[in-house]
Scaffold this active site. Structure first.
Site, mmCIF file in Angstrom:
data_model
loop_
_atom_site.group_PDB
_atom_site.id
_atom_site.type_symbol
_atom_site.label_atom_id
_atom_site.label_comp_id
_atom_site.label_asym_id
_atom_site.label_seq_id
_atom_site.Cartn_x
_atom_site.Cartn_y
_atom_site.Cartn_z
ATOM 1 N N CYS A 59 -7.359 -14.985 -14.813
ATOM 2 C CA CYS A 59 -6.280 -13.833 -14.634
ATOM 3 C C CYS A 59 -4.886 -14.455 -13.992
ATOM 4 O O CYS A 59 -4.342 -14.930 -13.580
ATOM 5 C CB CYS A 59 -6.025 -12.850 -15.378
ATOM 6 S SG CYS A 59 -7.250 -12.479 -16.868
ATOM 7 N N SER A 60 -5.934 -13.922 -12.256
ATOM 8 C CA SER A 60 -5.407 -14.248 -11.119
ATOM 9 C C SER A 60 -4.595 -16.433 -11.294
ATOM 10 O O SER A 60 -3.656 -16.321 -10.353
ATOM 11 C CB SER A 60 -5.737 -13.616 -10.560
ATOM 12 O OG SER A 60 -6.930 -14.491 -9.908
#
Length: 164
Positions: A59-60
Protein backbone atom coordinates in the site's frame (compact mmCIF):
# COMPACT_ATOMS: atom_id res chain seq x y z
CA UNK A 1 -16.58 -12.42 -6.49
CA UNK A 2 -13.26 -13.29 -4.88
CA UNK A 3 -9.71 -12.02 -4.58
CA UNK A 4 -6.85 -13.66 -2.73
CA UNK A 5 -4.79 -12.65 0.28
CA UNK A 6 -1.48 -14.51 0.46
CA UNK A 7 -2.96 -16.95 -2.07
CA UNK A 8 -6.02 -17.71 0.08
CA UNK A 9 -9.42 -16.93 -1.49
CA UNK A 10 -11.37 -14.09 0.13
CA UNK A 11 -14.93 -13.25 -0.89
CA UNK A 12 -15.77 -9.65 -1.61
CA UNK A 13 -19.15 -8.03 -1.95
CA UNK A 14 -20.64 -5.08 -3.68
CA UNK A 15 -20.67 -3.98 -7.30
CA UNK A 16 -17.25 -3.07 -8.65
CA UNK A 17 -17.51 -0.13 -11.09
CA UNK A 18 -16.62 -0.79 -14.72
CA UNK A 19 -15.14 1.33 -17.50
CA UNK A 20 -17.85 3.56 -18.94
CA UNK A 21 -19.85 3.71 -15.69
CA UNK A 22 -20.18 6.93 -13.74
CA UNK A 23 -18.07 7.05 -10.60
CA UNK A 24 -20.41 6.14 -7.72
CA UNK A 25 -21.11 8.93 -5.28
CA UNK A 26 -19.12 8.86 -2.07
CA UNK A 27 -18.58 10.73 1.15
CA UNK A 28 -15.28 10.07 2.91
CA UNK A 29 -13.37 11.65 5.77
CA UNK A 30 -10.47 13.85 4.70
CA UNK A 31 -7.18 14.56 6.46
CA UNK A 32 -8.74 17.59 8.17
CA UNK A 33 -11.64 15.42 9.43
CA UNK A 34 -14.07 17.18 7.07
CA UNK A 35 -16.18 15.30 4.55
CA UNK A 36 -14.89 14.74 1.01
CA UNK A 37 -17.23 13.87 -1.84
CA UNK A 38 -17.31 13.68 -5.61
CA UNK A 39 -18.31 17.35 -5.63
CA UNK A 40 -14.92 18.34 -4.22
CA UNK A 41 -13.19 17.07 -7.37
CA UNK A 42 -15.49 18.44 -10.09
CA UNK A 43 -13.62 19.19 -13.29
CA UNK A 44 -10.60 17.08 -12.27
CA UNK A 45 -9.57 13.59 -13.25
CA UNK A 46 -9.49 11.25 -10.25
CA UNK A 47 -7.14 8.34 -9.65
CA UNK A 48 -8.81 6.59 -6.73
CA UNK A 49 -6.39 4.16 -5.12
CA UNK A 50 -8.27 1.95 -2.67
CA UNK A 51 -6.30 -0.29 -0.32
CA UNK A 52 -6.45 -2.08 3.06
CA UNK A 53 -4.01 0.10 5.06
CA UNK A 54 -1.26 2.63 4.43
CA UNK A 55 0.92 0.77 6.94
CA UNK A 56 1.55 -2.22 4.68
CA UNK A 57 4.50 -2.40 2.28
CA UNK A 58 2.48 -2.73 -0.93
CA UNK A 59 0.00 0.00 0.00
CA UNK A 60 2.72 2.46 0.92
CA UNK A 61 4.71 1.66 -2.21
CA UNK A 62 1.70 2.12 -4.48
CA UNK A 63 0.97 5.55 -2.97
CA UNK A 64 4.58 6.63 -3.56
CA UNK A 65 4.69 5.30 -7.13
CA UNK A 66 1.40 6.94 -8.09
CA UNK A 67 2.32 10.21 -6.39
CA UNK A 68 5.59 10.35 -8.33
CA UNK A 69 3.88 9.48 -11.61
CA UNK A 70 1.15 12.10 -11.18
CA UNK A 71 3.23 14.85 -9.58
CA UNK A 72 3.15 17.18 -12.59
CA UNK A 73 -0.47 16.59 -13.57
CA UNK A 74 -2.46 19.61 -12.43
CA UNK A 75 -5.63 18.16 -13.95
CA UNK A 76 -5.56 15.00 -11.81
CA UNK A 77 -6.21 14.22 -8.15
CA UNK A 78 -4.70 11.16 -6.48
CA UNK A 79 -7.31 10.08 -3.94
CA UNK A 80 -5.97 7.41 -1.57
CA UNK A 81 -8.77 5.59 0.26
CA UNK A 82 -8.55 3.15 3.16
CA UNK A 83 -10.04 2.45 6.59
CA UNK A 84 -7.02 4.13 8.20
CA UNK A 85 -7.75 7.08 10.42
CA UNK A 86 -6.79 10.40 8.82
CA UNK A 87 -4.07 10.80 11.48
CA UNK A 88 -2.27 7.65 10.31
CA UNK A 89 -2.41 8.69 6.67
CA UNK A 90 -1.14 12.19 7.49
CA UNK A 91 1.69 10.72 9.56
CA UNK A 92 2.69 8.48 6.66
CA UNK A 93 2.74 11.39 4.22
CA UNK A 94 4.85 13.50 6.57
CA UNK A 95 7.32 10.70 7.33
CA UNK A 96 7.73 9.77 3.66
CA UNK A 97 7.58 13.27 2.14
CA UNK A 98 4.48 12.36 0.15
CA UNK A 99 2.72 15.43 -1.21
CA UNK A 100 0.00 16.15 -3.75
CA UNK A 101 -2.09 13.28 -2.42
CA UNK A 102 -5.60 13.55 -1.05
CA UNK A 103 -6.06 11.06 1.77
CA UNK A 104 -9.53 9.81 2.58
CA UNK A 105 -10.86 7.34 5.10
CA UNK A 106 -14.09 5.34 4.98
CA UNK A 107 -14.03 4.78 8.76
CA UNK A 108 -17.23 6.87 9.07
CA UNK A 109 -18.90 5.25 6.10
CA UNK A 110 -18.15 1.53 5.93
CA UNK A 111 -20.83 1.20 3.23
CA UNK A 112 -18.26 2.75 0.86
CA UNK A 113 -16.65 -0.67 0.36
CA UNK A 114 -19.99 -2.21 -0.68
CA UNK A 115 -20.80 0.67 -3.02
CA UNK A 116 -17.42 0.27 -4.72
CA UNK A 117 -17.40 -3.56 -4.71
CA UNK A 118 -14.27 -3.93 -2.57
CA UNK A 119 -15.68 -5.13 0.76
CA UNK A 120 -13.61 -7.99 2.19
CA UNK A 121 -16.16 -10.34 3.79
CA UNK A 122 -13.89 -12.84 5.50
CA UNK A 123 -10.39 -13.64 6.64
CA UNK A 124 -7.80 -11.62 8.51
CA UNK A 125 -8.66 -8.40 6.64
CA UNK A 126 -12.45 -8.72 7.01
CA UNK A 127 -14.05 -5.27 7.00
CA UNK A 128 -11.21 -3.61 5.10
CA UNK A 129 -11.07 -2.85 1.39
CA UNK A 130 -9.58 -5.00 -1.34
CA UNK A 131 -6.86 -3.32 -3.42
CA UNK A 132 -8.32 -1.51 -6.42
CA UNK A 133 -7.70 1.50 -8.62
CA UNK A 134 -10.47 3.40 -10.36
CA UNK A 135 -9.75 6.28 -12.73
CA UNK A 136 -12.46 8.75 -13.69
CA UNK A 137 -12.24 11.56 -16.20
CA UNK A 138 -13.16 15.16 -15.45
CA UNK A 139 -16.83 14.33 -16.14
CA UNK A 140 -16.92 11.46 -13.64
CA UNK A 141 -16.87 8.68 -16.24
CA UNK A 142 -14.66 5.72 -15.37
CA UNK A 143 -11.78 5.22 -17.81
CA UNK A 144 -9.97 2.47 -15.87
CA UNK A 145 -11.03 0.04 -13.17
CA UNK A 146 -8.78 -2.61 -11.71
CA UNK A 147 -9.61 -4.92 -8.84
CA UNK A 148 -6.21 -6.42 -8.02
CA UNK A 149 -6.63 -10.21 -7.84
CA UNK A 150 -4.03 -10.75 -5.09
CA UNK A 151 -4.19 -8.15 -2.32
CA UNK A 152 -0.41 -8.31 -1.80
CA UNK A 153 0.24 -7.40 -5.47
CA UNK A 154 0.62 -3.89 -6.85
CA UNK A 155 -1.81 -2.46 -9.39
CA UNK A 156 -0.91 -2.10 -13.06
CA UNK A 157 0.67 1.37 -13.04
CA UNK A 158 1.13 1.51 -16.82
CA UNK A 159 -2.56 0.89 -17.49
CA UNK A 160 -3.53 3.46 -14.86
CA UNK A 161 -1.39 6.13 -16.50
CA UNK A 162 -2.51 5.21 -20.03
CA UNK A 163 -6.15 5.73 -18.99
CA UNK A 164 -5.63 9.40 -18.14
Amino acid sequence: MTVTFQNNPVSISGSFPKVGDRLPSFTLCGADLNDLSNEDFKGKKIVMSIFPSIDTPVCSKSVKVLQNALMTRNDTVLLCVSADLPFAMSRFCTEHAVANVTNASFFREPAFTERFGVNLNEGALRGLAARAVIVADEFGVITHSELVNEITNEPDYDRILMSL
